[in-house]
Design a protein around this motif. Structure first.
Motif, PDB file in Angstrom:
ATOM      1  N   THR B 282     -42.361 -19.371 -15.673  1.00 25.35           N
ATOM      2  CA  THR B 282     -41.665 -20.664 -15.625  1.00 25.35           C
ATOM      3  C   THR B 282     -40.462 -20.615 -14.694  1.00 25.35           C
ATOM      4  OG1 THR B 282     -40.829 -20.007 -17.765  1.00 25.35           O
ATOM      5  CG2 THR B 282     -42.279 -21.891 -17.725  1.00 25.35           C
ATOM      6  N   SER B 283     -39.711 -19.505 -14.696  1.00 25.36           N
ATOM      7  CA  SER B 283     -38.537 -19.552 -13.809  1.00 25.36           C
ATOM      8  C   SER B 283     -38.948 -19.511 -12.342  1.00 25.36           C
ATOM      9  CB  SER B 283     -37.506 -18.460 -14.134  1.00 25.36           C
ATOM     10  OG  SER B 283     -38.108 -17.294 -14.542  1.00 25.36           O
ATOM     11  N   LEU B 284     -40.009 -18.776 -12.021  1.00 25.39           N
ATOM     12  CA  LEU B 284     -40.466 -18.797 -10.624  1.00 25.39           C
ATOM     13  C   LEU B 284     -40.926 -20.203 -10.243  1.00 25.39           C
ATOM     14  CD1 LEU B 284     -41.080 -17.107  -8.083  1.00 25.39           C
ATOM     15  CD2 LEU B 284     -43.414 -16.940  -8.897  1.00 25.39           C
ATOM     16  N   THR B 285     -41.670 -20.824 -11.157  1.00 23.32           N
ATOM     17  CA  THR B 285     -42.141 -22.184 -10.889  1.00 23.32           C
ATOM     18  C   THR B 285     -40.961 -23.130 -10.737  1.00 23.32           C
ATOM     19  OG1 THR B 285     -44.046 -21.673 -12.236  1.00 23.32           O
ATOM     20  CG2 THR B 285     -43.705 -23.976 -11.707  1.00 23.32           C
ATOM     21  N   ALA B 286     -39.971 -22.988 -11.606  1.00 19.15           N
ATOM     22  CA  ALA B 286     -38.811 -23.871 -11.538  1.00 19.15           C
ATOM     23  C   ALA B 286     -38.075 -23.694 -10.212  1.00 19.15           C
ATOM     24  CB  ALA B 286     -37.874 -23.589 -12.697  1.00 19.15           C
ATOM     25  N   LEU B 287     -37.886 -22.442  -9.823  1.00 15.38           N
ATOM     26  CA  LEU B 287     -37.186 -22.196  -8.556  1.00 15.38           C
ATOM     27  C   LEU B 287     -37.955 -22.779  -7.379  1.00 15.38           C
ATOM     28  CD1 LEU B 287     -35.791 -18.586  -8.925  1.00 15.38           C
ATOM     29  CD2 LEU B 287     -34.504 -20.690  -8.679  1.00 15.38           C
ATOM     30  N   ASP B 288     -39.276 -22.589  -7.395  1.00 21.23           N
ATOM     31  CA  ASP B 288     -40.092 -23.158  -6.319  1.00 21.23           C
ATOM     32  C   ASP B 288     -39.987 -24.674  -6.323  1.00 21.23           C
ATOM     33  OD1 ASP B 288     -41.044 -20.960  -5.036  1.00 21.23           O
ATOM     34  OD2 ASP B 288     -42.763 -20.716  -6.360  1.00 21.23           O
ATOM     35  N   PHE B 289     -39.990 -25.241  -7.524  1.00 16.76           N
ATOM     36  CA  PHE B 289     -39.906 -26.697  -7.655  1.00 16.76           C
ATOM     37  C   PHE B 289     -38.608 -27.205  -7.037  1.00 16.76           C
ATOM     38  CE2 PHE B 289     -38.629 -30.484 -10.055  1.00 16.76           C
ATOM     39  CZ  PHE B 289     -39.722 -31.292  -9.824  1.00 16.76           C
ATOM     40  N   LEU B 290     -37.542 -26.456  -7.277  1.00 20.84           N
ATOM     41  CA  LEU B 290     -36.248 -26.868  -6.737  1.00 20.84           C
ATOM     42  C   LEU B 290     -36.109 -26.530  -5.260  1.00 20.84           C
ATOM     43  CD1 LEU B 290     -33.985 -25.718  -9.677  1.00 20.84           C
ATOM     44  CD2 LEU B 290     -34.590 -28.050  -9.082  1.00 20.84           C
ATOM     45  N   GLY B 291     -37.058 -25.761  -4.737  1.00 16.98           N
ATOM     46  CA  GLY B 291     -37.001 -25.414  -3.323  1.00 16.98           C
ATOM     47  C   GLY B 291     -36.216 -24.149  -3.040  1.00 16.98           C
ATOM     48  N   PHE B 292     -35.954 -23.349  -4.077  1.00 18.57           N
ATOM     49  CA  PHE B 292     -35.180 -22.128  -3.852  1.00 18.57           C
ATOM     50  C   PHE B 292     -36.021 -20.885  -4.095  1.00 18.57           C
ATOM     51  CE2 PHE B 292     -31.965 -25.283  -5.108  1.00 18.57           C
ATOM     52  CZ  PHE B 292     -31.236 -25.273  -3.938  1.00 18.57           C
ATOM     53  N   GLY B 293     -37.315 -21.051  -4.145  1.00 15.28           N
ATOM     54  CA  GLY B 293     -38.164 -19.919  -4.501  1.00 15.28           C
ATOM     55  C   GLY B 293     -38.730 -19.211  -3.287  1.00 15.28           C
ATOM     56  N   LEU B 294     -40.020 -18.924  -3.387  1.00 10.41           N
ATOM     57  CA  LEU B 294     -40.696 -18.175  -2.330  1.00 10.41           C
ATOM     58  C   LEU B 294     -40.740 -19.008  -1.043  1.00 10.41           C
ATOM     59  CD1 LEU B 294     -43.527 -16.766  -4.570  1.00 10.41           C
ATOM     60  CD2 LEU B 294     -41.555 -15.540  -3.659  1.00 10.41           C
ATOM     61  N   SER B 296     -41.530 -21.215   2.174  1.00 13.49           N
ATOM     62  CA  SER B 296     -42.366 -22.397   2.324  1.00 13.49           C
ATOM     63  C   SER B 296     -43.748 -21.996   2.807  1.00 13.49           C
ATOM     64  CB  SER B 296     -41.697 -23.321   3.332  1.00 13.49           C
ATOM     65  OG  SER B 296     -42.567 -24.313   3.743  1.00 13.49           O
ATOM     66  N   GLY B 297     -44.767 -22.591   2.222  1.00 10.37           N
ATOM     67  CA  GLY B 297     -46.123 -22.267   2.634  1.00 10.37           C
ATOM     68  C   GLY B 297     -46.809 -21.311   1.679  1.00 10.37           C
ATOM     69  N   THR B 298     -46.037 -20.518   0.939  1.00 10.52           N
ATOM     70  CA  THR B 298     -46.636 -19.652  -0.073  1.00 10.52           C
ATOM     71  C   THR B 298     -47.206 -20.535  -1.174  1.00 10.52           C
ATOM     72  OG1 THR B 298     -44.733 -18.258   0.320  1.00 10.52           O
ATOM     73  CG2 THR B 298     -46.197 -17.592  -1.445  1.00 10.52           C
ATOM     74  N   PRO B 299     -48.485 -20.324  -1.537  1.00 10.38           N
ATOM     75  CA  PRO B 299     -49.029 -21.177  -2.591  1.00 10.38           C
ATOM     76  C   PRO B 299     -48.237 -20.969  -3.884  1.00 10.38           C
ATOM     77  CG  PRO B 299     -50.538 -19.395  -2.027  1.00 10.38           C
ATOM     78  CD  PRO B 299     -49.462 -19.381  -1.013  1.00 10.38           C
ATOM     79  N   SER B 300     -47.824 -22.048  -4.504  1.00  7.93           N
ATOM     80  CA  SER B 300     -47.060 -21.877  -5.732  1.00  7.93           C
ATOM     81  C   SER B 300     -47.167 -23.110  -6.604  1.00  7.93           C
ATOM     82  CB  SER B 300     -45.595 -21.600  -5.404  1.00  7.93           C
ATOM     83  OG  SER B 300     -44.826 -22.750  -5.581  1.00  7.93           O
ATOM     84  N   TRP B 301     -47.070 -22.868  -7.899  1.00  8.71           N
ATOM     85  CA  TRP B 301     -47.170 -23.976  -8.845  1.00  8.71           C
ATOM     86  C   TRP B 301     -45.963 -24.891  -8.745  1.00  8.71           C
ATOM     87  CZ3 TRP B 301     -49.393 -21.798 -14.099  1.00  8.71           C
ATOM     88  CH2 TRP B 301     -50.694 -21.337 -13.852  1.00  8.71           C
ATOM     89  N   GLY B 302     -44.837 -24.316  -8.413  1.00 11.43           N
ATOM     90  CA  GLY B 302     -43.636 -25.136  -8.283  1.00 11.43           C
ATOM     91  C   GLY B 302     -43.793 -26.157  -7.168  1.00 11.43           C
ATOM     92  N   ASP B 303     -44.311 -25.681  -6.038  1.00 11.20           N
ATOM     93  CA  ASP B 303     -44.551 -26.597  -4.911  1.00 11.20           C
ATOM     94  C   ASP B 303     -45.529 -27.693  -5.307  1.00 11.20           C
ATOM     95  OD1 ASP B 303     -42.887 -25.679  -3.032  1.00 11.20           O
ATOM     96  OD2 ASP B 303     -44.380 -24.593  -1.845  1.00 11.20           O
ATOM     97  N   LEU B 304     -46.577 -27.275  -6.025  1.00 14.22           N
ATOM     98  CA  LEU B 304     -47.586 -28.248  -6.443  1.00 14.22           C
ATOM     99  C   LEU B 304     -46.978 -29.292  -7.368  1.00 14.22           C
ATOM    100  CD1 LEU B 304     -50.835 -26.230  -7.117  1.00 14.22           C
ATOM    101  CD2 LEU B 304     -50.563 -28.157  -5.585  1.00 14.22           C
ATOM    102  N   LEU B 305     -46.136 -28.830  -8.294  1.00 16.44           N
ATOM    103  CA  LEU B 305     -45.490 -29.768  -9.211  1.00 16.44           C
ATOM    104  C   LEU B 305     -44.638 -30.755  -8.434  1.00 16.44           C
ATOM    105  CD1 LEU B 305     -44.213 -27.704 -12.256  1.00 16.44           C
ATOM    106  CD2 LEU B 305     -45.914 -29.510 -12.235  1.00 16.44           C
ATOM    107  N   LYS B 306     -43.967 -30.219  -7.421  1.00 14.36           N
ATOM    108  CA  LYS B 306     -43.099 -31.068  -6.622  1.00 14.36           C
ATOM    109  C   LYS B 306     -43.918 -32.126  -5.885  1.00 14.36           C
ATOM    110  CE  LYS B 306     -39.466 -30.154  -3.297  1.00 14.36           C
ATOM    111  NZ  LYS B 306     -38.904 -28.952  -2.681  1.00 14.36           N
ATOM    112  N   SER B 307     -44.977 -31.693  -5.204  1.00  7.25           N
ATOM    113  CA  SER B 307     -45.737 -32.715  -4.474  1.00  7.25           C
ATOM    114  C   SER B 307     -46.462 -33.628  -5.448  1.00  7.25           C
ATOM    115  CB  SER B 307     -46.694 -32.103  -3.448  1.00  7.25           C
ATOM    116  OG  SER B 307     -47.255 -30.931  -3.904  1.00  7.25           O
ATOM    117  N   GLY B 308     -46.833 -33.090  -6.613  1.00 11.26           N
ATOM    118  CA  GLY B 308     -47.456 -33.951  -7.616  1.00 11.26           C
ATOM    119  C   GLY B 308     -46.496 -35.023  -8.083  1.00 11.26           C
ATOM    120  N   ASN B 309     -45.256 -34.624  -8.269  1.00 10.64           N
ATOM    121  CA  ASN B 309     -44.230 -35.553  -8.726  1.00 10.64           C
ATOM    122  C   ASN B 309     -43.953 -36.619  -7.678  1.00 10.64           C
ATOM    123  OD1 ASN B 309     -42.206 -36.505 -10.382  1.00 10.64           O
ATOM    124  ND2 ASN B 309     -40.656 -35.258  -9.358  1.00 10.64           N
TER     125      ASN B 309
END
Lengths: 652, 353
Positions: B282-294, B296-309
């Motif tokens: 969850t914290s990795l996903t949250a960080l990716d969602f906020l744009g502070f994670g892995l 850009s371009g790395t497949p991630s659930w956070g990114d997906l949640l963001k574009s889904g949102n």
């Protein structure tokens, strides 16, 4: 004027985080708490001493000293701006992405996007460039005269000109402007430098007449003076070392139509502009049909998709639809809100200097100093696909780094197209001949052809994977790095980037600037040991240092002849093209938006030189229509849809 | 280090765990999922499994890049196997063929269609975008699977790193006690009040962290909690008779810690593992969602949640499939955690009921 060196950047998100958790901190605002915190002080004596001490800059003369043979102009014949149909009144609702960090317009944190509403787009300067013809129309100046030989501009102030607190605008405010901007108290080195070096003196003739001199008689030397805005000496009496804190939340009296009231500052949440009912320019030509709503309320909505939802229920009056996904999908033409005539859609083609969106390649980096690699990168950048797929062919390819300056822009030069074969050929010339295991080119020493592509544009990040994927075909690896705006800008300013996707803010002026981005003094400096090193904190973000270009730039800077400057500009564009340190990206030749039908715009929608529908404050609100629309929406009543394209300024 | 034998109580606990079927099957499902994601290239990839060209078989999945020229195409870059397959199929006399994986798309690859339609494309069997695409035409299913692989690997490594740190430090504090314990405790206290998220955000804003940097940063700020358990556990075991006996027999400090104390305290940690894993994801996903994670371009659930949102009305399939996958995986982990907790519940094996 500060605009001209700044890249569009966002305030770092983390600075804002503490602001969002706070409860009702209204008590902190206003000046009540301030008086105890900030003891009384008076800068007047220091100011007077400064004028005396710098007597070569600040001159005091009498009206008799004004040369008799001056040719005074007022340009009142220039066409009216806005529509005579405009009605004053009503409340406009708008959105802010971040809360302004301060109400100051100068000093730390003052260069945020809200400054447009406090200063740039609202306040009245001596004169302003007309958004159709670029000539100056009068603001605070009733008339002015240009003495090219002595590099001096004479100004007579409009006798009506008044600050929003009722004090008259006088010559002293312009004297104070220089004192203010040259002072260390304001903690703004750019202003210190600009106002200290770009002007050679100011002369007072009487309370409403003065002249200002500049060091060079450039073709647009008038703009250096006429675009100045005064500083209210009476308001900044308490100027001192604590200026940033003392004036943090005090609204500076303005010469413009809108003021911010203390009671409207709800920190972290909302802020409002109120129309100054006794504004001195209320009936003045060029100003009378603008600044129409009585109030403009700004609400902080951080999330763009949430703001869009708010717009669709009518809590926001308008929403920018320039991105294709909004225009074609999220608010498509067949959307019921559009089809029922509640929301109008409009595309407006403007004609102004274009921000140079593209890839800026840092030549100070080892492999990127090789021209063949840079040319290869140019050929390996598939902007056409970005424009076709991401921007859906609405945008066009940028040609040079200085597009949109009419005849000052190069007439024939074009950016290099996407061409894998040519890219590979140039990479091979640089020694990159073999493909590694992953398809990326390597040279004989094992170097991979791989660079980091940095950007601070979160909103445009989705186009970068296309560039990356296409570049791989030419054996070039681009590692994407999306930072927040401030960090990306910082990295670029420290010249630590390989390639940055960015643009400089351009503002309306006669001819493009070259010195800042292309002269070698902004690329390298020599330290105490005589060693050459990269110069940081300049706008030469490609680290370009070409002796021939340097010469032309200096000639161009000194030139006082527009024709010669055009020739020089074209020649420089060609050299820049040959150097290939900038890969031109795209041009957005229009802006698009959706707005509720209670917002009205002039018949030809907007002015030629505008970068958004709101820039010139031409719209007006019809509160009756708002009631009618919202009721009609409830009752299911509809209006004829309106989807319009204004292409009177379109250039092909 | 793990050269010791599990004590009988632990063995009993493991047996008890197996008896809790919900947790046990969840564990099996998780292991299968992880195993599947490790070999995801065989099911979801834009590279072909097998290409038969001119009588020869090629297996591009795991190998080096294959230029188009190898298969008679006119370009030097990586072959587009989907187009190659189409080309071979159109030529009826051709004996060449291509076998593509079940989902013939990579997680990072944009697949804008050549007609006038624009992403996000809805789920469709015909285009083989079984869960649709996101707003830049990247396959959602591919991103989900590869994103899961990265998230779970990250989370497992994070767990190992934090436990290693907390076991060492906690054990040392408990065993040596005294001044070391006093100072150590204060450091832990101070370190715990540093707001972890801010630190990550600040660091991420300056440098864009990669997988390993992010792992190190996160490990550095998440080891503190566990030290308390290790410290008390060690304090308790240290005072026991068997430890005293070991010392009397002349055992050195390392031997006492590793052979005697650790095996008896570790069981507390085991109950925390599933929850640490879930927290890591969850914290990795949250960080990716906020744009502070892995990056850009790395497949991630956070990114997906963001574009889904961002595309919740336009493309509900993005957020639906991402949220369902997250709920599914996190539920599995929680079931496992519950079962372990129950199995390790000391009340079960005590006479003082």
């Amino acid at each position: 004027m500060k605009k001209y060196l700044s890249i569009f950047f966002l305030l770092p998100a983390l600075l804002l985080l503490p602001g969002c958790g706070g409860g009702d901190n209204k008590e902190e605002s206003g000046e009540n708490g301030g008086d105890e915190k900030f003891p009384a002080q008076d800068v007047t004596a220091e100011m007077e001493a400064y004028y005396k001490e710098k007597s070569e800059f600040f001159h005091f003369k009498t009206p008799e000293d004004i040369p008799a043979d001056l040719e005074w102009t007022d340009n009142n014949q220039l066409s009216e701006i806005g529509s005579p149909k405009a009605k004053k009144g009503g409340t406009a609702n708008a959105r802010l992405q971040d809360y302004p960090a301060t109400l100051r317009v100068v000093g730390p944190d003052a260069n945020g996007s809200f400054r447009n509403y406090l200063l740039d787009e609202v306040s009245v300067n001596l004169a302003h460039r007309h958004p159709e013809t670029l000539e100056f129309f009068p603001g605070l100046a009733q008339e002015w005269a240009i003495d090219k030989a002595n590099k001096t501009v004479y100004v007579k102030l409009d006798p009506k000109a008044t600050w929003s607190d009722g004090e008259p605008v006088t010559t002293d405010d312009f004297f104070f402007m220089f004192f203010f901007f040259q002072s260390k108290y304001i903690q703004a080195p750019w202003y210190n430098n600009w106002y200290g070096t770009q002007y050679t003196g100011i002369t007072k003739f009487d309370d409403r007449t003065f002249s200002i001199s500049v060091p060079e008689a450039k073709p647009d030397m008038d703009s250096r003076v006429l675009e100045l805005g005064p500083k209210p000496a009476h308001f900044f009496k308490e100027l001192g070392n604590d200026y940033p804190q003392r004036y943090q939340w005090r609204f500076q009296p303005t010469t413009g139509a809108y003021v911010v009231k203390d009671s409207d500052v709800k920190k972290g949440r909302s802020i409002a502009l109120s129309r100054h009912k006794e504004w001195w320019a209320l009936d003045k030509k060029h100003w009378r049909y603008r600044f129409n709503p009585d109030r403009i309320e700004f609400k902080v909505i951080r999330d763009t998709s949430k703001a869009f939802e708010e717009f669709k229920v009518g809590n926001l009056d308008g929403f920018g639809l320039s991105l294709a996904e909004y225009w074609y999908q999220k608010l498509a033409d067949d959307n019921p809100l559009v089809q029922n005539g509640y929301i109008k859609k409009v595309t407006f083609y403007n004609d102004r200097p274009r921000p140079p969106y593209g890839l800026w390649i840092n030549q100070a980096k080892p492999l990127l100093s090789n021209k063949d690699i840079r040319i290869g990168i140019s050929y390996a950048s598939n902007w056409d696909r970005v424009i076709e797929k991401y921007f859906r062919n609405d945008y066009t390819r940028m040609k040079t780094s200085s597009d949109g300056f009419a005849s000052f822009s190069h007439p024939t030069l074009k950016a290099r197209p996407f061409d894998i074969e040519k890219a590979v050929e140039h990479f091979a010339k640089a020694g990159f001949t073999k493909r590694g295991n992953d398809g990326i080119l390597v040279d004989s020493t094992g170097n991979r052809l791989s660079f980091t592509l940095t950007t601070g544009y979160e909103s445009l990040k989705d186009m970068l994977p296309i560039l990356r994927q296409e570049a791989r075909k030419a054996g070039l690896d681009l590692k994407l790095e999306v930072l927040d705006g401030t960090s990306a800008w910082k990295k670029t300013q420290e010249k630590k980037h390989d390639i940055v996707f960015s643009a400089f803010g351009t503002f309306v002026e006669m001819y493009p600037r070259f010195w800042e981005s292309w002269h070698s003094v902004n690329a390298y400096e020599t330290d105490e040991d005589g060693k050459k090193k990269v110069k940081t904190q300049t706008n030469n973000i490609t680290s370009t240092a070409v002796p021939e270009l340097d010469e032309l730039i200096i000639k161009y800077r000194k030139s006082e002849d527009a024709e010669e400057m055009k020739q020089l500009a074209h020649k420089m564009d060609e050299i820049i093209h040959d150097e290939a340190a900038f890969v031109p990206g795209f041009v957005q030749p229009f802006y698009r938006m959706g707005y509720w039908r209670w917002v009205n715009y002039p018949d030809d929608f907007n002015v030629k030189i505008s970068d958004g529908a709101g820039e010139w404050f031409l719209s007006w609100i019809d509160e009756e229509a708002k009631k009618e629309t919202l009721e009609a929406r409830k009752a299911g009543k509809t209006f004829p849809p309106s989807i319009k394209v204004y292409d009177q300024y379109k250039i092909d | 280090m793990l050269g010791f034998e599990l004590n009988p109580v632990t063995r009993k606990r493991l047996r008890r765990f197996q008896e809790i079927r919900r947790g046990y099957y969840s564990l099996i499902a998780l292991v299968v999922l992880i195993g599947f994601s490790l070999f995801a290239e065989l099911f979801i990839s834009n590279r072909a499994l097998i290409v038969k060209y001119d009588g020869k078989l090629h297996f591009p999945t795991y190998g080096r890049f294959q230029p188009g020229t190898k298969f008679g195409l006119d370009y030097e870059y990586e072959t587009n196997y989907r187009k190659l397959q189409k080309k071979f199929r159109e030529d009826e006399n051709s004996k060449n063929w291509v076998l593509m994986p079940f989902v013939p798309y990579g997680p990072e690859e944009e697949n804008y269609k050549d007609n006038d339609t624009y992403p996000p494309y809805p789920p469709s069997r015909e285009t083989k975008h079984y869960l649709g695409t996101d707003q830049i035409a990247r396959d959602v299913l591919a991103q989900l699977v590869y994103g899961f692989r990265i998230a779970i690997m990250f989370s497992l490594m994070l767990m190992v790193a934090t436990y290693l740190l907390s076991v060492i430090i906690g054990c040392a504090m408990g065993y040596f006690g005294g001044l070391f314990d006093l100072i150590g405790q204060r450091i832990v206290e101070i370190w715990s009040v540093i707001p972890f998220l801010y630190v990550v955000i600040i660091i991420a804003a300056i440098i864009q962290p990669g997988f390993w940097t992010l792992l190190i940063i996160m490990a550095a700020f998440s080891w503190m909690g566990m030290t308390y358990y290790m410290r008390t556990g060690t304090y308790k075991e240290k005072e026991r008779d068997y430890t005293a006996a070991a010392r009397v027999l002349g055992a050195g400090t390392p031997r006492i810690i590793f052979r005697h104390i650790l095996p008896n305290t570790l069981s507390t940690l085991v109950t925390f593992i599933p929850f640490t894993v879930a927290a890591g994801i969850t914290s990795l996903t949250a960080l990716d969602f906020l744009g502070f994670g892995l990056p850009s371009g790395t497949p991630s659930w956070g990114d997906l949640l963001k574009s889904g949102n961002e595309n919740i009305r336009l493309a509900p399939w993005i957020i639906l499939s991402t949220v369902s996958s997250m709920v599914f995986v996190l539920t599995l982990v929680t079931f496992v955690g519950e079962a372990i907790r129950e199995a390790f519940d000391p009340k079960k094996f005590t006479t003082y009921r």
